[in-house]
Design an enzyme around this catalytic site. Sequence first.
Site: not given
Ligand code: 5GP
Length: 179
Positions: A106, A162
């Site tokens: 994300d 989740d």
């Molecule tokens: P980042 O550090 O890239 O922002 O976040 C990664 C983590 O955020 C992922 O491993 C996941 O756990 C969570 N995450 C990001 N986007 C989503 C989403 O749309 N749905 C869910 N369930 N988790 C997300």
Amino acid sequence: MNYVTVHDKTFQPFLSEAEIQQAVSRLGKAISKDYKGKNPLFIGVLNGAFMFCSDLLKTLEIPCEVTFVRLSSYSGMESTGEVRSVVNLHEDIEGRDIILVEDIVDTGLTMQKALANFGTLKPNSIEIASLLVKPDCLQCELDIKYKGFEIPEKFVVGYGLDYDGLGRNFKDIYQLKQD
Ligand code: 5GP
């Protein structure tokens, strides 16, 4: 596929089990080709990547090892920006070829932190395999070698992902329905 309700939110069908499995096979083939003659160590990021990691490994045609870590930056439906490492790695990864397995990238901060942490342990190589990537949300430069799908900036659940603990067991992936 039908709409599903998780806690207080409604989610609409987004990626079917067949579409997911097709992408997983494609990534497995690419990894098997790239790591022929090697024995990579897959590091699955808990909890979300458990299902993807399991299915991905089943498609591989090379010897490999697997372990898991827990790195968390999400609370509810928002990335907190601060990455907490909860379960640390016990394996010696010096000289190893590492593939980090993530459910979704994300902001990219979780993977950036993981790359920085594991990089200090002197692996021979590190690559990222992520089933889903939200390119519009990325807040850092990240080279994601193995990508299943690029998806829009909407919250998704299912196939390991989740919403506050629920929805991980769905075979398909669902997207938050706009009101
Ligand atoms: P980042 O550090 O890239 O922002 O976040 C990664 C983590 O955020 C992922 O491993 C996941 O756990 C969570 N995450 C990001 N986007 C989503 C989403 O749309 N749905 C869910 N369930 N988790 C997300």
